[in-house]
Design an enzyme around this catalytic site. Structure first.
Site, PDB file in Angstrom:
ATOM      1  N   ARG A  49      -8.570  -0.398   4.510  1.00 18.26           N
ATOM      2  CA  ARG A  49      -7.715   0.593   3.831  1.00 18.26           C
ATOM      3  C   ARG A  49      -6.367  -0.026   3.473  1.00 18.26           C
ATOM      4  O   ARG A  49      -5.702   0.449   2.544  1.00 18.26           O
ATOM      5  CB  ARG A  49      -7.471   1.804   4.738  1.00 18.26           C
ATOM      6  CG  ARG A  49      -8.691   2.697   4.904  1.00 18.26           C
ATOM      7  CD  ARG A  49      -8.331   3.957   5.677  1.00 18.26           C
ATOM      8  NE  ARG A  49      -7.065   4.461   5.234  1.00 18.26           N
ATOM      9  CZ  ARG A  49      -6.073   4.855   6.039  1.00 18.26           C
ATOM     10  NH1 ARG A  49      -6.222   4.819   7.334  1.00 18.26           N
ATOM     11  NH2 ARG A  49      -4.950   5.281   5.534  1.00 18.26           N
TER      12      ARG A  49
ATOM     13  N   LYS B 133       0.850  -1.211   0.000  1.00 20.45           N
ATOM     14  CA  LYS B 133       0.000   0.000   0.000  1.00 20.45           C
ATOM     15  C   LYS B 133       0.877   1.251   0.000  1.00 20.45           C
ATOM     16  O   LYS B 133       0.658   2.173  -0.769  1.00 20.45           O
ATOM     17  CB  LYS B 133      -0.906   0.010   1.238  1.00 20.45           C
ATOM     18  CG  LYS B 133      -1.624   1.322   1.449  1.00 20.45           C
ATOM     19  CD  LYS B 133      -2.485   1.334   2.691  1.00 20.45           C
ATOM     20  CE  LYS B 133      -1.778   1.797   3.945  1.00 20.45           C
ATOM     21  NZ  LYS B 133      -1.548   3.249   4.058  1.00 20.45           N
TER      22      LYS B 133
ATOM     23  N   ARG C 296      -0.859  14.993  12.442  1.00 19.33           N
ATOM     24  CA  ARG C 296       0.019  14.637  11.326  1.00 19.33           C
ATOM     25  C   ARG C 296       0.176  15.862  10.438  1.00 19.33           C
ATOM     26  O   ARG C 296      -0.420  15.951   9.366  1.00 19.33           O
ATOM     27  CB  ARG C 296      -0.553  13.437  10.565  1.00 19.33           C
ATOM     28  CG  ARG C 296      -0.589  12.203  11.432  1.00 19.33           C
ATOM     29  CD  ARG C 296      -1.148  11.014  10.721  1.00 19.33           C
ATOM     30  NE  ARG C 296      -0.185  10.381   9.834  1.00 19.33           N
ATOM     31  CZ  ARG C 296      -0.419   9.216   9.225  1.00 19.33           C
ATOM     32  NH1 ARG C 296      -1.547   8.598   9.387  1.00 19.33           N
ATOM     33  NH2 ARG C 296       0.502   8.691   8.426  1.00 19.33           N
TER      34      ARG C 296
HETATM   35  C1  UD1 Z   1       4.150   7.100   6.068  1.00 18.65           C
HETATM   36  C2  UD1 Z   1       3.332   5.837   5.921  1.00 18.65           C
HETATM   37  C3  UD1 Z   1       2.748   5.423   7.265  1.00 18.65           C
HETATM   38  C4  UD1 Z   1       3.860   5.304   8.304  1.00 18.65           C
HETATM   39  C5  UD1 Z   1       4.715   6.576   8.341  1.00 18.65           C
HETATM   40  C6  UD1 Z   1       5.918   6.448   9.243  1.00 18.65           C
HETATM   41  C7  UD1 Z   1       2.527   5.977   3.655  1.00 18.65           C
HETATM   42  C8  UD1 Z   1       1.375   6.138   2.743  1.00 18.65           C
HETATM   43  N1  UD1 Z   1       2.277   6.074   4.967  1.00 18.65           N
HETATM   44  O1  UD1 Z   1       3.266   8.120   6.513  1.00 18.65           O
HETATM   45  O2  UD1 Z   1       2.094   4.172   7.093  1.00 18.65           O
HETATM   46  O3  UD1 Z   1       3.275   5.104   9.577  1.00 18.65           O
HETATM   47  O4  UD1 Z   1       5.194   6.883   7.017  1.00 18.65           O
HETATM   48  O5  UD1 Z   1       6.715   5.371   8.837  1.00 18.65           O
HETATM   49  O6  UD1 Z   1       3.635   5.734   3.228  1.00 18.65           O
HETATM   50  N2  UD1 Z   1       5.613  15.009  10.271  1.00 18.65           N
HETATM   51  C9  UD1 Z   1       5.620  16.344  10.556  1.00 18.65           C
HETATM   52  N3  UD1 Z   1       5.536  17.214   9.514  1.00 18.65           N
HETATM   53  C10 UD1 Z   1       5.445  16.796   8.219  1.00 18.65           C
HETATM   54  C11 UD1 Z   1       5.446  15.426   7.947  1.00 18.65           C
HETATM   55  C12 UD1 Z   1       5.534  14.545   9.001  1.00 18.65           C
HETATM   56  O7  UD1 Z   1       5.706  16.751  11.709  1.00 18.65           O
HETATM   57  O8  UD1 Z   1       5.365  17.646   7.326  1.00 18.65           O
HETATM   58  C13 UD1 Z   1       5.672  14.051  11.388  1.00 18.65           C
HETATM   59  C14 UD1 Z   1       4.375  13.245  11.483  1.00 18.65           C
HETATM   60  O9  UD1 Z   1       3.396  13.952  12.207  1.00 18.65           O
HETATM   61  C15 UD1 Z   1       4.815  12.001  12.174  1.00 18.65           C
HETATM   62  C16 UD1 Z   1       6.225  11.790  11.623  1.00 18.65           C
HETATM   63  O10 UD1 Z   1       6.648  13.061  11.135  1.00 18.65           O
HETATM   64  O11 UD1 Z   1       4.869  12.196  13.548  1.00 18.65           O
HETATM   65  C17 UD1 Z   1       6.325  10.753  10.534  1.00 18.65           C
HETATM   66  O12 UD1 Z   1       5.554  11.147   9.428  1.00 18.65           O
HETATM   67  P1  UD1 Z   1       5.884  10.707   7.933  1.00 18.65           P
HETATM   68  O13 UD1 Z   1       7.183   9.982   7.888  1.00 18.65           O
HETATM   69  O14 UD1 Z   1       5.716  11.897   7.079  1.00 18.65           O
HETATM   70  O15 UD1 Z   1       4.716   9.689   7.672  1.00 18.65           O
HETATM   71  P2  UD1 Z   1       3.711   9.636   6.456  1.00 18.65           P
HETATM   72  O16 UD1 Z   1       4.423   9.906   5.184  1.00 18.65           O
HETATM   73  O17 UD1 Z   1       2.513  10.419   6.780  1.00 18.65           O
END
Ligand code: UD1
Length: 417
Positions: free
Chosen positions: A397, A22, A121
């Site tokens: 999902r 996914k 997030r």
């Molecule tokens: C992706 C995965 C999800 C997984 C996560 C962490 C996909 C579709 N989803 O989610 O399944 O749990 O990686 O391995 O690939 N953050 C910020 N600001 C930002 C972006 C992120 O503060 O702009 C924080 C988030 O709130 C969170 C952490 O960084 O606490 C990790 O987020 P991120 O690595 O971006 O996860 P996703 O890409 O949303």
């Protein structure tokens, strides 16, 4: 309301094929928008989130078709730059379209993304990087308005290796006149899969899988057929179920190196783990041991997506396991449901202490998020008596008919409409 009924406490036995990933499929579908020519994606999992991503392309003016794990995407005529609030709310990954839409149309309008309720997030890292690369970003009235004349070259230093931000920057810059370096990039295997996909279409990207990714923008991309990587977390879910229930299971079609840490942990807990080029076998015929401390962290660390399912496998382990959730601040929504089943778990902020008990008992439980929901299924499979899991919209999902996977391995499990 859909429910899954499980009569637990049976050993699992047999082999299953892993599903397509996914978390690789979603950015790859978004990246297909960068290509004016046809993209054929094989091993594309049959999931609610995948359908939502294809619908985003359709609504932007592209044409998509999906059949038997193959998605065909033609994004020749993209005539819109916005994603509707309902699609943005339906899954967080809709934010991954921001980079490709800006690249295609020079502007984009989206609302803040939805997804699992596992804590705040934000997407500040995506937006900060975009601004640095020449995108004008205005946040007003719950919407984000982006526009650009030209993507600028530059080096983006991510203060945290966000998976989504890394992918979005790669997609923003892949078709441009710019040269972009991402420092402190996320290193997850899904990032490498996105790089492989983009490069197969003619992009020039290197370094995925390491901390530094270099994107040299190209003018256009070519027709492509691409096979999406295996789902690491699906595989981990089956392994954890085998560790919890006992038995002998094989997951076929995986890349064992991507699972190394999780497998060594299961082996440390007492499961017998063997692997070949593209399969992993887990045998477990005794009570497993607690793992001491399990801390989630970015790849190659222990994945936050596997925290809940590992917890379920350790509910009846001998000894204690302390989980430390470092990635998301509210990812223990499965715990009260596991406690209903008799689990001994104490949560304090980012810590969850699991003391192994002799047995857990089936109960009616509700999935509150995707991986937490899968964890309830794993717990139900190992529990004595009947479990009914509701909240399947979350589980669906990310898992293709999770009940079929476990029924195939001999569990008594079925979906009740
Ligand atoms: C992706 C995965 C999800 C997984 C996560 C962490 C996909 C579709 N989803 O989610 O399944 O749990 O990686 O391995 O690939 N953050 C910020 N600001 C930002 C972006 C992120 O503060 O702009 C924080 C988030 O709130 C969170 C952490 O960084 O606490 C990790 O987020 P991120 O690595 O971006 O996860 P996703 O890409 O949303």
């Amino acid at each position: 309301m859909n429910k899954i009924y499980i009569c637990g406490n049976k050993k699992l036995d047999g082999a299953v094929d892993v599903q397509g990933s996914k978390n690789a499929a979603l950015p790859i579908i978004a990246a297909s928008l960068l290509n004016h020519q046809e993209c054929v994606l094989t091993n594309c999992p049959d999931l609610k989130d995948v359908k939502a991503a294809l619908e985003i392309i359709d609504r932007l003016g592209g044409k998509t078709a999906y059949q038997e794990h193959t998605a065909i995407i033609k994004a020749e005529n993209i005539h819109r730059s916005d994603i509707s609030d309902d699609l943005m709310a339906s899954m967080r990954s809709s934010v991954l379209f921001l980079g490709p839409i800006i690249s295609r149309t020079k502007k984009a309008v989206i609302s803040y993304p939805g997804g699992c309720s596992i804590g705040l997030r934000p997407i500040d890292l995506h937006l900060k990087a975009f601004k640095q690369l020449g995108v004008l970003v205005e946040e007003t009235g719950g919407h984000i308005y982006c526009s650009t004349e030209k993507i600028k070259s530059g080096k983006v230093n991510l203060i945290f290796p966000s998976v989504g931000a890394t992918e979005n920057i790669m997609m923003l810059a892949a078709v441009s006149n710019a040269e972009v370096i991402i420092a402190n990039a996320a290193r997850e295997p899904e990032i490498l899969d996105l790089q492989n996909f983009l490069n197969k279409m003619g992009a020039k990207i290197s370094g995925a899988g390491s901390e530094t990714i270099r994107i040299i923008g190209v003018e256009k991309l070519n027709k492509v057929q691409y096979n999406i990587m295996a789902d690491r977390i699906f595989a981990a879910t089956v392994f954890c179920a085998a560790a919890a229930c006992g038995g002998d299971v094989v997951v076929k079609g995986v890349v064992p190196e991507q699972l190394e840490l999780m497998l060594s942990m299961l082996s440390g807990a007492g499961a017998e783990v063997t692997s070949g080029k593209d399969f992993v076998r887990i045998k477990c015929d005794k009570r497993i041991s607690g793992l001491g401390k399990v801390m989630t962290s970015p790849y190659p660390g222990f994945p936050t997506d596997a925290q809940a399912i590992f917890m379920s496998s350790l509910l009846c382990a001998e000894g204690t396991t302390v989980f430390v959730e470092n990635i998301f601040e509210s990812r223990y929504k499965h715990v009260p449901e596991l406690i209903k089943m008799g689990a001994d778990i104490i949560v304090d902020g980012r810590l969850a202490v699991v003391s192994g008990c002799n047995f857990i008992q089936g109960a009616p439980v509700e999935a509150m998020d995707l991986r937490g929901g899968a964890a309830l299924v794993v717990a139900g499979l190992s529990a004595i008596g009947d479990t009914v899991v509701t909240g399947l919209n979350h589980i669906d999902r990310g898992y293709e008919k999770i009940e079929d996977t476990f029924a195939h391995l001999g569990a008594t499990i079925k979906r009740l409409e």
